[in-house]
Design a protein around this motif. Sequence first.
Motif, PDB file in Angstrom:
ATOM      1  N   CYS A 234       0.825  -1.806  -0.046  1.00  0.00           N
ATOM      2  CA  CYS A 234       0.379   0.262  -0.001  1.00  0.00           C
ATOM      3  C   CYS A 234       0.893   0.950   0.082  1.00  0.00           C
ATOM      4  CB  CYS A 234      -0.951   0.368   1.097  1.00  0.00           C
ATOM      5  SG  CYS A 234      -1.847  -0.974   0.933  1.00  0.00           S
ATOM      6  N   ILE A 235       1.817   1.074   1.048  1.00  0.00           N
ATOM      7  CA  ILE A 235       2.815   2.609   1.007  1.00  0.00           C
ATOM      8  C   ILE A 235       3.341   2.495  -0.971  1.00  0.00           C
ATOM      9  CG2 ILE A 235       4.761   3.120   1.912  1.00  0.00           C
ATOM     10  CD1 ILE A 235       4.248   1.692   4.352  1.00  0.00           C
ATOM     11  N   GLN A 236       4.014   1.156  -0.933  1.00  0.00           N
ATOM     12  CA  GLN A 236       5.125   1.919  -2.453  1.00  0.00           C
ATOM     13  C   GLN A 236       3.966   2.125  -3.073  1.00  0.00           C
ATOM     14  OE1 GLN A 236       5.548  -2.648  -3.826  1.00  0.00           O
ATOM     15  NE2 GLN A 236       7.639  -1.377  -4.954  1.00  0.00           N
ATOM     16  N   VAL A 237       2.515   1.553  -3.300  1.00  0.00           N
ATOM     17  CA  VAL A 237       1.978   1.897  -4.148  1.00  0.00           C
ATOM     18  C   VAL A 237       1.187   3.342  -4.185  1.00  0.00           C
ATOM     19  CG1 VAL A 237       1.946   0.197  -6.190  1.00  0.00           C
ATOM     20  CG2 VAL A 237      -0.070   0.185  -4.277  1.00  0.00           C
ATOM     21  N   ALA A 238       1.046   4.284  -3.271  1.00  0.00           N
ATOM     22  CA  ALA A 238       0.816   5.293  -2.200  1.00  0.00           C
ATOM     23  C   ALA A 238      -0.902   4.807  -2.723  1.00  0.00           C
ATOM     24  CB  ALA A 238       0.856   6.731  -3.860  1.00  0.00           C
ATOM     25  N   LYS A 239      -1.920   3.931  -2.169  1.00  0.00           N
ATOM     26  CA  LYS A 239      -2.779   3.539  -1.733  1.00  0.00           C
ATOM     27  C   LYS A 239      -3.241   3.191  -0.011  1.00  0.00           C
ATOM     28  CE  LYS A 239      -4.149   3.510  -6.556  1.00  0.00           C
ATOM     29  NZ  LYS A 239      -4.791   4.210  -7.039  1.00  0.00           N
ATOM     30  N   ASN A 240      -4.720   3.179  -0.093  1.00  0.00           N
ATOM     31  CA  ASN A 240      -5.017   2.736   1.192  1.00  0.00           C
ATOM     32  C   ASN A 240      -5.771   1.817   1.138  1.00  0.00           C
ATOM     33  OD1 ASN A 240      -5.255   5.023   2.727  1.00  0.00           O
ATOM     34  ND2 ASN A 240      -7.624   6.042   1.387  1.00  0.00           N
ATOM     35  N   LYS A 241      -5.201   0.847   2.190  1.00  0.00           N
ATOM     36  CA  LYS A 241      -6.060  -0.527   2.295  1.00  0.00           C
ATOM     37  C   LYS A 241      -7.399  -0.829   1.867  1.00  0.00           C
ATOM     38  CE  LYS A 241      -3.978  -3.628   4.882  1.00  0.00           C
ATOM     39  NZ  LYS A 241      -3.665  -4.234   5.831  1.00  0.00           N
ATOM     40  N   ASP A 242      -7.994   0.452   1.996  1.00  0.00           N
ATOM     41  CA  ASP A 242      -9.479   0.104   1.902  1.00  0.00           C
ATOM     42  C   ASP A 242     -10.320   0.313   0.296  1.00  0.00           C
ATOM     43  OD1 ASP A 242      -9.246   2.447   1.983  1.00  0.00           O
ATOM     44  OD2 ASP A 242     -11.395   3.026   3.068  1.00  0.00           O
ATOM     45  N   ASP A 243      -8.836   0.525   0.006  1.00  0.00           N
ATOM     46  CA  ASP A 243      -8.656   1.048  -1.737  1.00  0.00           C
ATOM     47  C   ASP A 243      -9.062  -0.268  -2.715  1.00  0.00           C
ATOM     48  OD1 ASP A 243      -8.853   1.639  -4.409  1.00  0.00           O
ATOM     49  OD2 ASP A 243      -7.965   2.866  -4.941  1.00  0.00           O
ATOM     50  N   PRO A 244     -10.439  -0.691  -3.423  1.00  0.00           N
ATOM     51  CA  PRO A 244     -10.971  -1.871  -3.743  1.00  0.00           C
ATOM     52  C   PRO A 244      -9.755  -2.110  -5.087  1.00  0.00           C
ATOM     53  CG  PRO A 244     -12.549  -0.620  -3.779  1.00  0.00           C
ATOM     54  CD  PRO A 244     -11.776   0.281  -3.187  1.00  0.00           C
ATOM     55  N   ASN A 245      -9.389  -1.090  -5.828  1.00  0.00           N
ATOM     56  CA  ASN A 245      -8.514  -1.298  -7.165  1.00  0.00           C
ATOM     57  C   ASN A 245      -7.061  -1.129  -6.693  1.00  0.00           C
ATOM     58  OD1 ASN A 245     -11.173  -1.052  -8.375  1.00  0.00           O
ATOM     59  ND2 ASN A 245     -10.558   0.891  -8.219  1.00  0.00           N
ATOM     60  N   ARG A 246      -6.720  -1.479  -5.630  1.00  0.00           N
ATOM     61  CA  ARG A 246      -5.069  -1.285  -5.317  1.00  0.00           C
ATOM     62  C   ARG A 246      -4.596  -3.024  -5.606  1.00  0.00           C
ATOM     63  NH1 ARG A 246      -3.185  -3.765  -0.692  1.00  0.00           N
ATOM     64  NH2 ARG A 246      -5.296  -4.819   0.721  1.00  0.00           N
ATOM     65  N   LEU A 247      -3.493  -2.637  -5.662  1.00  0.00           N
ATOM     66  CA  LEU A 247      -2.338  -4.265  -6.148  1.00  0.00           C
ATOM     67  C   LEU A 247      -2.479  -4.719  -4.526  1.00  0.00           C
ATOM     68  CD1 LEU A 247      -0.045  -5.155  -7.525  1.00  0.00           C
ATOM     69  CD2 LEU A 247       1.665  -4.432  -6.541  1.00  0.00           C
ATOM     70  N   ARG A 248      -2.144  -6.265  -5.276  1.00  0.00           N
ATOM     71  CA  ARG A 248      -2.790  -7.157  -3.567  1.00  0.00           C
ATOM     72  C   ARG A 248      -2.051  -8.563  -4.140  1.00  0.00           C
ATOM     73  NH1 ARG A 248      -7.735  -5.661  -0.424  1.00  0.00           N
ATOM     74  NH2 ARG A 248      -7.985  -4.109  -1.570  1.00  0.00           N
ATOM     75  N   PHE A 249      -2.015  -8.862  -3.427  1.00  0.00           N
ATOM     76  CA  PHE A 249      -1.680 -10.398  -3.095  1.00  0.00           C
ATOM     77  C   PHE A 249      -2.866 -11.505  -2.704  1.00  0.00           C
ATOM     78  CE2 PHE A 249       2.502  -8.645  -4.351  1.00  0.00           C
ATOM     79  CZ  PHE A 249       3.559  -9.867  -4.233  1.00  0.00           C
ATOM     80  N   HIS A 250      -3.445 -11.943  -3.581  1.00  0.00           N
ATOM     81  CA  HIS A 250      -4.546 -12.873  -2.644  1.00  0.00           C
ATOM     82  C   HIS A 250      -3.958 -14.087  -2.650  1.00  0.00           C
ATOM     83  CE1 HIS A 250      -7.349 -10.303  -5.410  1.00  0.00           C
ATOM     84  NE2 HIS A 250      -6.456  -9.920  -6.477  1.00  0.00           N
ATOM     85  N   GLY A 251      -4.370 -14.196  -0.867  1.00  0.00           N
ATOM     86  CA  GLY A 251      -4.248 -15.062   0.041  1.00  0.00           C
ATOM     87  C   GLY A 251      -2.077 -14.632   0.928  1.00  0.00           C
ATOM     88  N   PRO A 252      -1.975 -15.441   1.645  1.00  0.00           N
ATOM     89  CA  PRO A 252      -1.080 -15.032   2.325  1.00  0.00           C
ATOM     90  C   PRO A 252       0.387 -16.139   1.877  1.00  0.00           C
ATOM     91  CG  PRO A 252      -2.278 -16.012   3.551  1.00  0.00           C
ATOM     92  CD  PRO A 252      -3.290 -15.869   2.490  1.00  0.00           C
ATOM     93  N   ASP A 253       0.309 -16.872   1.024  1.00  0.00           N
ATOM     94  CA  ASP A 253       0.800 -18.053   1.004  1.00  0.00           C
ATOM     95  C   ASP A 253       2.068 -17.854   0.119  1.00  0.00           C
ATOM     96  OD1 ASP A 253      -0.908 -19.998   1.518  1.00  0.00           O
ATOM     97  OD2 ASP A 253      -2.229 -19.696   0.347  1.00  0.00           O
ATOM     98  N   HIS A 254       2.202 -16.157   0.368  1.00  0.00           N
ATOM     99  CA  HIS A 254       3.778 -15.788  -0.839  1.00  0.00           C
ATOM    100  C   HIS A 254       5.135 -16.701   0.300  1.00  0.00           C
ATOM    101  CE1 HIS A 254       1.334 -14.719  -3.966  1.00  0.00           C
ATOM    102  NE2 HIS A 254       0.591 -14.500  -3.295  1.00  0.00           N
ATOM    103  N   TYR A 255       4.889 -16.888   0.635  1.00  0.00           N
ATOM    104  CA  TYR A 255       6.487 -17.150   2.071  1.00  0.00           C
ATOM    105  C   TYR A 255       7.200 -18.484   1.964  1.00  0.00           C
ATOM    106  CZ  TYR A 255       3.414 -20.646   4.181  1.00  0.00           C
ATOM    107  OH  TYR A 255       2.402 -21.950   4.864  1.00  0.00           O
ATOM    108  N   LEU A 256       8.589 -18.094   2.538  1.00  0.00           N
ATOM    109  CA  LEU A 256       8.502 -19.090   2.096  1.00  0.00           C
ATOM    110  C   LEU A 256       8.965 -20.585   2.906  1.00  0.00           C
ATOM    111  CD1 LEU A 256      11.728 -20.115   0.885  1.00  0.00           C
ATOM    112  CD2 LEU A 256      12.605 -18.922   3.017  1.00  0.00           C
ATOM    113  N   LYS A 257       8.031 -21.779   1.164  1.00  0.00           N
ATOM    114  CA  LYS A 257       8.275 -22.797   2.363  1.00  0.00           C
ATOM    115  C   LYS A 257       9.151 -23.901   2.672  1.00  0.00           C
ATOM    116  CE  LYS A 257       3.460 -22.141   0.388  1.00  0.00           C
ATOM    117  NZ  LYS A 257       3.668 -20.411   0.060  1.00  0.00           N
TER     118      LYS A 257
END
Length: 78
Positions: free
Chosen positions: A35-58
Amino acid sequence: MSEHEQRSVLARVGTTNDAYYVLLEHAEAHDNLLCIQVAKNKDDPNRLRFHGPDHYLKTAAQMGTCSPNCPRRATTPC
């Protein structure tokens, strides 16, 4: 592709993981940084987001569950 099919075409198939943070617990912090990087609020439906929390080192065990038809993919080096 089944393991038999891999062998018949001499192809090696692996399991990969795009990791953007190290631990699952870092997902929320990573979302905040996006959110900080793209200057958007967290509640903005059109902001960049990763879907799901599964982008961690497994771990290898966790990666094995990603390929249930061929669990060797996560543990066999290419």
